[in-house]
Enzyme design. Structure first.
Site, PDB file in Angstrom:
ATOM      1  N   ASP A  38      39.273-136.950  51.979  1.00 34.07           N
ATOM      2  CA  ASP A  38      38.250-137.525  51.109  1.00 34.07           C
ATOM      3  C   ASP A  38      37.850-136.631  49.933  1.00 34.07           C
ATOM      4  N   LYS A  71      48.965-131.929  53.809  1.00 32.88           N
ATOM      5  CA  LYS A  71      48.773-133.357  54.085  1.00 32.88           C
ATOM      6  C   LYS A  71      49.146-134.175  52.844  1.00 32.88           C
ATOM      7  N   GLY A 241      23.491-125.664  66.420  1.00 34.11           N
ATOM      8  CA  GLY A 241      22.354-126.590  66.415  1.00 34.11           C
ATOM      9  C   GLY A 241      21.030-125.965  66.010  1.00 34.11           C
ATOM     10  N   THR A 242      21.048-124.729  65.489  1.00 34.42           N
ATOM     11  CA  THR A 242      19.774-124.081  65.153  1.00 34.42           C
ATOM     12  C   THR A 242      19.609-123.863  63.637  1.00 34.42           C
ATOM     13  N   TYR A 447      32.570-142.421  66.049  1.00 31.85           N
ATOM     14  CA  TYR A 447      31.116-142.430  66.191  1.00 31.85           C
ATOM     15  C   TYR A 447      30.789-141.800  67.545  1.00 31.85           C
ATOM     16  N   ARG A 489      48.663-148.312  44.307  1.00 37.74           N
ATOM     17  CA  ARG A 489      47.593-149.032  43.608  1.00 37.74           C
ATOM     18  C   ARG A 489      47.111-148.241  42.397  1.00 37.74           C
ATOM     19  N   ASP A 714      36.621-136.437  70.984  1.00 35.89           N
ATOM     20  CA  ASP A 714      35.257-135.901  71.132  1.00 35.89           C
ATOM     21  C   ASP A 714      34.211-137.001  71.255  1.00 35.89           C
TER      22      ASP A 714
HETATM   23  N1  LIG Z   1      42.476-130.444  57.151  1.00 33.41           N
HETATM   24  C1  LIG Z   1      41.351-131.129  57.141  1.00 33.41           C
HETATM   25  N2  LIG Z   1      40.409-130.833  56.231  1.00 33.41           N
HETATM   26  C2  LIG Z   1      39.247-131.516  56.212  1.00 33.41           C
HETATM   27  C3  LIG Z   1      39.005-132.594  57.091  1.00 33.41           C
HETATM   28  C4  LIG Z   1      40.001-132.874  58.057  1.00 33.41           C
HETATM   29  O1  LIG Z   1      39.848-133.771  58.893  1.00 33.41           O
HETATM   30  N3  LIG Z   1      41.144-132.116  58.047  1.00 33.41           N
HETATM   31  N4  LIG Z   1      37.845-133.312  57.011  1.00 33.41           N
HETATM   32  C5  LIG Z   1      37.081-133.211  55.796  1.00 33.41           C
HETATM   33  C6  LIG Z   1      35.719-133.687  56.088  1.00 33.41           C
HETATM   34  S1  LIG Z   1      35.420-135.358  56.007  1.00 33.41           S
HETATM   35  C7  LIG Z   1      34.741-132.859  56.397  1.00 33.41           C
HETATM   36  S2  LIG Z   1      33.224-133.507  56.795  1.00 33.41           S
HETATM   37  C8  LIG Z   1      34.919-131.415  56.324  1.00 33.41           C
HETATM   38  C9  LIG Z   1      34.343-130.705  57.504  1.00 33.41           C
HETATM   39  O2  LIG Z   1      34.820-129.400  57.507  1.00 33.41           O
HETATM   40  P1  LIG Z   1      33.846-128.208  57.609  1.00 33.41           P
HETATM   41  O3  LIG Z   1      32.748-128.330  56.630  1.00 33.41           O
HETATM   42  O4  LIG Z   1      34.571-126.952  57.530  1.00 33.41           O
HETATM   43  O5  LIG Z   1      33.248-128.484  59.050  1.00 33.41           O
HETATM   44  P2  LIG Z   1      33.881-128.217  60.489  1.00 33.41           P
HETATM   45  O6  LIG Z   1      35.324-127.840  60.370  1.00 33.41           O
HETATM   46  O7  LIG Z   1      33.523-129.331  61.362  1.00 33.41           O
HETATM   47  O8  LIG Z   1      33.065-126.953  60.987  1.00 33.41           O
HETATM   48  C10 LIG Z   1      32.833-125.872  60.124  1.00 33.41           C
HETATM   49  C11 LIG Z   1      32.252-124.705  60.859  1.00 33.41           C
HETATM   50  O9  LIG Z   1      30.981-125.016  61.425  1.00 33.41           O
HETATM   51  C12 LIG Z   1      30.794-124.197  62.558  1.00 33.41           C
HETATM   52  N5  LIG Z   1      29.717-124.727  63.379  1.00 33.41           N
HETATM   53  C13 LIG Z   1      29.789-125.455  64.518  1.00 33.41           C
HETATM   54  N6  LIG Z   1      28.546-125.789  64.940  1.00 33.41           N
HETATM   55  C14 LIG Z   1      27.672-125.235  64.052  1.00 33.41           C
HETATM   56  C15 LIG Z   1      26.243-125.252  63.932  1.00 33.41           C
HETATM   57  O10 LIG Z   1      25.517-125.855  64.716  1.00 33.41           O
HETATM   58  N7  LIG Z   1      25.718-124.618  62.858  1.00 33.41           N
HETATM   59  C16 LIG Z   1      26.482-123.945  61.948  1.00 33.41           C
HETATM   60  N8  LIG Z   1      25.873-123.362  60.923  1.00 33.41           N
HETATM   61  N9  LIG Z   1      27.827-123.908  62.050  1.00 33.41           N
HETATM   62  C17 LIG Z   1      28.415-124.569  63.068  1.00 33.41           C
HETATM   63  C18 LIG Z   1      32.163-124.177  63.200  1.00 33.41           C
HETATM   64  O11 LIG Z   1      32.320-123.025  63.989  1.00 33.41           O
HETATM   65  C19 LIG Z   1      33.107-124.213  62.005  1.00 33.41           C
HETATM   66  O12 LIG Z   1      33.631-122.954  61.692  1.00 33.41           O
HETATM   67  O13 LIG Z   1      36.292-131.075  56.284  1.00 33.41           O
HETATM   68  C20 LIG Z   1      37.009-131.763  55.329  1.00 33.41           C
HETATM   69  N10 LIG Z   1      38.309-131.169  55.302  1.00 33.41           N
HETATM   70  N1  LIG Z   2      33.076-138.516  67.122  1.00 31.67           N
HETATM   71  C1  LIG Z   2      33.112-138.104  65.858  1.00 31.67           C
HETATM   72  N2  LIG Z   2      32.959-138.997  64.882  1.00 31.67           N
HETATM   73  C2  LIG Z   2      33.026-138.607  63.587  1.00 31.67           C
HETATM   74  C3  LIG Z   2      33.233-137.260  63.230  1.00 31.67           C
HETATM   75  C4  LIG Z   2      33.380-136.314  64.296  1.00 31.67           C
HETATM   76  O1  LIG Z   2      33.563-135.111  64.075  1.00 31.67           O
HETATM   77  N3  LIG Z   2      33.321-136.774  65.574  1.00 31.67           N
HETATM   78  N4  LIG Z   2      33.313-136.909  61.898  1.00 31.67           N
HETATM   79  C5  LIG Z   2      32.653-137.761  60.932  1.00 31.67           C
HETATM   80  C6  LIG Z   2      33.089-137.463  59.568  1.00 31.67           C
HETATM   81  S1  LIG Z   2      32.669-135.911  58.948  1.00 31.67           S
HETATM   82  C7  LIG Z   2      33.732-138.343  58.792  1.00 31.67           C
HETATM   83  S2  LIG Z   2      34.053-137.934  57.156  1.00 31.67           S
HETATM   84  C8  LIG Z   2      34.120-139.668  59.288  1.00 31.67           C
HETATM   85  C9  LIG Z   2      35.530-140.030  58.860  1.00 31.67           C
HETATM   86  O2  LIG Z   2      35.753-141.336  59.133  1.00 31.67           O
HETATM   87  P1  LIG Z   2      36.999-142.063  58.425  1.00 31.67           P
HETATM   88  O3  LIG Z   2      37.208-141.522  57.072  1.00 31.67           O
HETATM   89  O4  LIG Z   2      36.762-143.499  58.556  1.00 31.67           O
HETATM   90  O5  LIG Z   2      38.227-141.543  59.276  1.00 31.67           O
HETATM   91  P2  LIG Z   2      39.066-142.265  60.409  1.00 31.67           P
HETATM   92  O6  LIG Z   2      38.176-142.882  61.404  1.00 31.67           O
HETATM   93  O7  LIG Z   2      40.060-141.283  60.845  1.00 31.67           O
HETATM   94  O8  LIG Z   2      39.742-143.494  59.674  1.00 31.67           O
HETATM   95  C10 LIG Z   2      40.701-143.400  58.731  1.00 31.67           C
HETATM   96  C11 LIG Z   2      41.629-144.578  59.010  1.00 31.67           C
HETATM   97  O9  LIG Z   2      42.034-145.078  57.770  1.00 31.67           O
HETATM   98  C12 LIG Z   2      43.435-145.287  57.797  1.00 31.67           C
HETATM   99  N5  LIG Z   2      43.903-145.133  56.412  1.00 31.67           N
HETATM  100  C13 LIG Z   2      44.263-144.005  55.778  1.00 31.67           C
HETATM  101  N6  LIG Z   2      44.611-144.257  54.509  1.00 31.67           N
HETATM  102  C14 LIG Z   2      44.452-145.593  54.329  1.00 31.67           C
HETATM  103  C15 LIG Z   2      44.636-146.451  53.222  1.00 31.67           C
HETATM  104  O10 LIG Z   2      45.001-146.008  52.130  1.00 31.67           O
HETATM  105  N7  LIG Z   2      44.373-147.771  53.413  1.00 31.67           N
HETATM  106  C16 LIG Z   2      43.946-148.256  54.611  1.00 31.67           C
HETATM  107  N8  LIG Z   2      43.676-149.561  54.713  1.00 31.67           N
HETATM  108  N9  LIG Z   2      43.751-147.460  55.667  1.00 31.67           N
HETATM  109  C17 LIG Z   2      44.000-146.150  55.537  1.00 31.67           C
HETATM  110  C18 LIG Z   2      43.957-144.235  58.744  1.00 31.67           C
HETATM  111  O11 LIG Z   2      45.194-144.654  59.281  1.00 31.67           O
HETATM  112  C19 LIG Z   2      42.847-144.155  59.776  1.00 31.67           C
HETATM  113  O12 LIG Z   2      43.065-145.006  60.851  1.00 31.67           O
HETATM  114  O13 LIG Z   2      34.078-139.690  60.702  1.00 31.67           O
HETATM  115  C20 LIG Z   2      32.859-139.249  61.218  1.00 31.67           C
HETATM  116  N10 LIG Z   2      32.887-139.555  62.622  1.00 31.67           N
HETATM  117  S1  SF4 Z   3      46.131-132.807  48.768  1.00 33.78           S
HETATM  118 FE1  SF4 Z   3      45.206-132.262  50.731  1.00 33.78          FE
HETATM  119  S2  SF4 Z   3      43.139-131.470  50.237  1.00 33.78           S
HETATM  120 FE2  SF4 Z   3      43.912-132.644  48.459  1.00 33.78          FE
HETATM  121  S3  SF4 Z   3      43.129-134.761  48.762  1.00 33.78           S
HETATM  122 FE3  SF4 Z   3      45.210-134.696  49.601  1.00 33.78          FE
HETATM  123  S4  SF4 Z   3      44.908-134.241  51.772  1.00 33.78           S
HETATM  124 FE4  SF4 Z   3      42.992-133.699  50.733  1.00 33.78          FE
HETATM  125 MO   LIG Z   4      33.322-135.750  56.767  1.00 28.09          MO
END
Ligand SMILES: Nc1nc2c(c(=O)[nH]1)N[C@H]1C(S)=C(S)[C@@H](COP(=O)(O)OP(=O)(O)OC[C@H]3O[C@@H](n4cnc5c(=O)[nH]c(N)nc54)[C@H](O)[C@@H]3O)O[C@H]1N2
Ligand SMILES: Nc1nc2c(c(=O)[nH]1)N[C@H]1C(S)=C(S)[C@@H](COP(=O)(O)OP(=O)(O)OC[C@H]3O[C@@H](n4cnc5c(=O)[nH]c(N)nc54)[C@H](O)[C@@H]3O)O[C@H]1N2
Ligand code: SF4
Ligand SMILES: [Mo]
Length: 751
Positions: A38, A71, A241-242, A447, A489, A714
């Site tokens: 994203d 990716k 969580g703090t 969720y 697209r 999870d």
């Molecule tokens: N490759 C890859 N990159 C991604 C994503 C992915 O799915 N794959 N997802 C993207 C998205 S949507 C998001 S939201 C981001 C999330 O990515 P980040 O912002 O990096 O979040 P996380 O990897 O969930 O955790 C980050 C850190 O939070 C620490 N942590 C755990 N619990 C706590 C707490 O209670 N407090 C504090 N302060 N730290 C804590 C963990 O040890 C970890 O090192 O990554 C983005 N980038």
């Molecule tokens: N339990 C739990 N829930 C979470 C989180 C967690 O850590 N734990 N993290 C939260 C966070 S930070 C985020 S950002 C959200 C992420 O939530 P989402 O961004 O909705 O991520 P996914 O649920 O993996 O759904 C992505 C889906 O979209 C499909 N997809 C990918 N590209 C395309 C496309 O171009 N077109 C279409 N039609 N489909 C596509 C993929 O195959 C996949 O099935 O989830 C949140 N929910």
């Molecule tokens: S190149 Fe990697 S970091 Fe950049 S939008 Fe695509 S998946 Fe995310």
């Molecule tokens: Mo996220």
């Protein structure tokens, strides 16, 4: 010390060589915005043979050339994956049995429209819920909300409720907008758990490195020694969580030592005295006891932040997902404001809506749905912070300050509450929800309380999923529709009202066959539901023309002019406009929270404590480099980097439990269990366990129920009872809930 999830964690030399922006073949290269994750990197791409996507390359602009991860370079493998959905499917067996009949797009739309109409007639429009994330499909353009509003349903939910969407809504409570950090010009960056890496939100990682090169200090708050923590100037290893208590401690230091910007507080803030009294309840001894961090280090970090020439606190998902979420997010907002870093160079900057672009909010038609229907939104009464209820209270200030009444930053500013929605779907409480659509969202795993989500989906009269692959959520559907991917697209990416930048993304190849964009899905469904007059755009390019019309440009004109349109941000806009809050000021004490019956001041609330039976504090997250959320486990070049889910543990804890690295374990909580391999790391904070997010096993389709969706996700671990939900938003607690480990044999199929 480093903390990589995989040893195979960077480009191979061949992959790295293939990325180099080169001069050859330039004519065939177009510009795309990657939507595999994203963050939306701007890349280049060209067509390959047989309608397949060919090469993906980094951007030619040297400032963007490093913004690409493995990716993104896997996009061609995803686009032409043999398992890709290409034809609409209609369920023929029992729900979840994964047996299908192929049908055409037109038949699918006609049947879905008829069945949706029947649900609406029997149960009311609010019986229709939609779950989507928007960034991967790119083409909703608010058309989902538009049709829902015309039909009369307020029940739109999204993964953004656990990410930047809810943060946006909560930021608005304090100062009426959601800022972006001014990383390029900052002198100090504070990462509350946020951990961008070379293959995780790559542009943010590159931005932090640039700031460091220009002299910025980095403060990391993280229980683990994350990659960012290992390279930081200060690392505070707080208990999961703090975060809210920690931020209250910082404010205590800042106020006691007079480090705040007294002029800004006097001229632009309300509620300072009340806030100060609340902060006085958190002396550093108390904060040290709650967070586990030495008080001298807390004070040093607070001073470093407050006295920096400029400083920013980038958004973080950590504070989106805990019982003190609303307070923790508000505390970040308050820190930005009282230190004078709000909308200031190098601070956290408000990006105005692009003047030449119609924001999604204006396409949604939020004034068309009646106030009575809006008030039926699930969560409106119980956990209103990001629902229509708060958006209604902010509508007038938004119009006054920003010129957009229903501004929907990061899509998160007037959503239904997901937990309440799944409850209504499962149990009809407070009213039945009987039709559920998930587009580009693997809702089952995304969720809290996955068991409830499953019951909820199984209890529907109509389930429609649009995705690229047959996910576990899709397996539970009545209709599965094949979606397009970004290379198929045209698009203008607009950072969802968070930034004001517009980026071009061009179609490289035709999707082919019966594959459709989400734009086409909503357009066709709207016509079939009798709302065609409000969907006059025949093509997505027509809609892009409409959205660009304030600038006098068409999509073609935009594409011809260049690839990016990014107005330079103006700072301190509030001097002319005030803030988009009821008082027009920064509300340190929130009038909206007070009016809603909540504590108007931030506080720390403790999550459920570990006990003798469940001695560990479990947190989910630590994204895996090769995957975005629940995706890509079926892409071989990515899967080989992290083949199986991992639970991290500190060596002392592993030794005490008699567990060794590589052993299969079951992580149990009071709500469920997941199986994973143990990874023993001295970077973990003792007493904590990390559970990965998003695991299912595409290779187990047909061999394990729902392709192993309940084995290692999870979402089965965390419940959604009141003690596990943030009060104001109802957001779940993923950061520190009680759990335990037992050794197990490898699960069938995963040996
Ligand atoms: N490759 C890859 N990159 C991604 C994503 C992915 O799915 N794959 N997802 C993207 C998205 S949507 C998001 S939201 C981001 C999330 O990515 P980040 O912002 O990096 O979040 P996380 O990897 O969930 O955790 C980050 C850190 O939070 C620490 N942590 C755990 N619990 C706590 C707490 O209670 N407090 C504090 N302060 N730290 C804590 C963990 O040890 C970890 O090192 O990554 C983005 N980038
Ligand atoms: N339990 C739990 N829930 C979470 C989180 C967690 O850590 N734990 N993290 C939260 C966070 S930070 C985020 S950002 C959200 C992420 O939530 P989402 O961004 O909705 O991520 P996914 O649920 O993996 O759904 C992505 C889906 O979209 C499909 N997809 C990918 N590209 C395309 C496309 O171009 N077109 C279409 N039609 N489909 C596509 C993929 O195959 C996949 O099935 O989830 C949140 N929910
Ligand atoms: S190149 Fe990697 S970091 Fe950049 S939008 Fe695509 S998946 Fe995310
Ligand atoms: Mo996220």
């Amino acid at each position: 010390m480093t903390d990589r999830i995989s040893d195979d964690s960077d480009f191979t030399p061949e992959e790295a060589a293939a990325l180099q922006p080169d001069a050859s073949g330039g004519a065939a290269l177009k510009h795309v915005v990657c939507s595999i994750c994203d963050i939306g990197c701007q890349l280049r791409a060209e067509a390959g043979p047989d309608g397949r996507l060919g090469r993906i390359l980094a951007h030619e602009d040297p400032f963007q050339a490093a913004n690409i991860c493995f990716k993104g370079t896997a996009a061609p493998q995803i686009q032409s994956h043999p398992d890709r959905l290409r034809v609409p499917l209609k369920r023929v067996g029992p729900r979840g049995a994964d047996r299908w009949e192929e049908i055409g797009h037109e038949q699918a739309i006609a049947e879905i429209a008829a069945r949706l109409r029947s649900v609406v007639e029997r149960h009311g429009p609010e019986a229709w819920a939609v779950s989507t994330s928007g960034w991967n499909t790119q083409t909703s353009h608010g058309l989902d909300r538009r049709l829902m509003n015309l039909v009369g349903s307020p029940n739109w939910i999204s993964g953004v409720a656990l990410c930047a969407g809810n943060t946006a809504a909560v930021n608005r409570l304090t100062y009426g907008w959601f800022p972006l950090p001014d990383v390029a010009f900052t002198k100090c960056i504070v990462l509350f758990g946020h951990n961008p890496r070379k293959h995780s939100w790559t542009p943010v990682y590159n931005g932090i490195n640039f700031a460091k090169m220009m002299g910025a200090k980095v403060i990391v708050l993280d229980p683990r020694v994350s990659e960012q923590a290992a390279a930081a100037d200060l690392h505070l290893r707080l208990r999961a969580g703090t975060d809210a208590a920690m931020a209250l401690g910082w404010l205590k230091v800042i106020f006691d030592e007079g480090l705040h910007d007294a002029d800004f507080v006097r001229d632009w803030c309300v509620g300072f005295d009340e806030l100060r009294a609340r902060v006085d309840e958190y002396p550093l001894e108390r904060v040290e006891a709650i967070t586990g961090v030495d008080r001298a280090l807390i004070a040093e970090a607070a001073r470093t932040y407050a006295t920096a020439e400029s400083a920013c606190i980038p958004w973080t998902p950590i504070t989106d997902q805990q019982v003190s979420s609303t307070s923790a997010i508000r505390l970040h907002s308050i820190l930005r404001a009282v230190t004078g870093n709000l909308d200031a160079p190098g601070g956290d900057v408000f990006h105005a809506p692009h003047p030449g672009w119609i924001p999604e909010a204006d396409l949604q038609l939020n004034d068309v749905i009646s106030p009575d229907q809006r008030a039926k939104q699930l969560g409106y009464r119980t956990h209103p912070a990001y629902t229509y209820r708060t958006a209604e209270m902010l509508a007038e200030p938004m119009q006054r300050t920003w010129g957009v009444r229903w501004m929907d930053q990061v899509m998160g500013c007037h959503m239904a509450n997901p937990t309440e929605t799944f409850r209504a779907m499962a149990d009809g409480d407070p009213y039945p929800v009987k039709a559920f659509f998930a587009l580009g969202n693997n809702a089952l795993l995304s969720y809290p309380n996955q068991h409830q989500v499953r019951r909820a989906i199984e209890n529907q009269d109509l389930v429609v999923v649009q995705d690229v692959f047959m996910t576990p959520t899709a397996m539970l559907a009545d209709y599965v529709l094949p979606g397009d991917v970004f290379s198929e697209r045209n698009h203008v990416a607009d950072t969802w009202g968070w930034g004001s930048r517009l980026n071009l993304s061009q179609k490289i190849v035709e999707p082919g066959g019966e594959i459709r964009s989400t734009f086409a899905f909503w357009r066709d469904l709207a016509h079939a539901m009798g709302h065609g007059e409000h969907f006059p755009w025949a093509t997505v390019e027509d809609l892009l023309d409409h959205r660009l019309s304030p600038s006098g440009r068409s999509f073609e004109g935009f594409a011809a002019a260049g690839v990016t349109d990014a107005p330079f941000p103006e700072y301190r806009k509030y001097l002319a406009t005030g803030f988009a809050t009821p008082s027009g000021k920064v509300e340190l004490s929130s009038s909206i929270l007070a009016d809603l019956g909540f504590d108007p001041l931030p506080y720390h609330r403790e999550g459920p404590a570990p006990d003798a039976e469940y001695p560990y504090s479990v947190f989910s997250g630590v994204r895996e480099d090769p995957y975005f959320q629940t995706g890509q486990r079926n892409v071989p070049s990515l899967r080989r980097r992290v083949p199986l889910p991992l639970v991290f543990i500190h060596p002392e804890d592993a030794a005490r439990d008699g567990l060794v690295d590589g052993r299969w374990v079951r992580l149990e909580t009071r709500h469920g269990h997941v199986d994973a391999k143990l990874s023993v790391r001295d970077t973990m904070l003792p007493g904590h366990l990390r559970v990965p997010h998003g695991w299912w096993f595409p290779e187990l389709r047909g061999r394990a129920e729902l392709a192993g969706a309940f084995l290692s996700s999870d979402a089965v671990l965390c419940g959604d009872s009141d003690d596990l939900l943030d009060r104001e938003q109802g957001t779940p607690h993923f950061k520190g809930y009680p759990g335990r480990l037992v050794a197990i044999d490898p699960p069938a199929g995963l040996e």
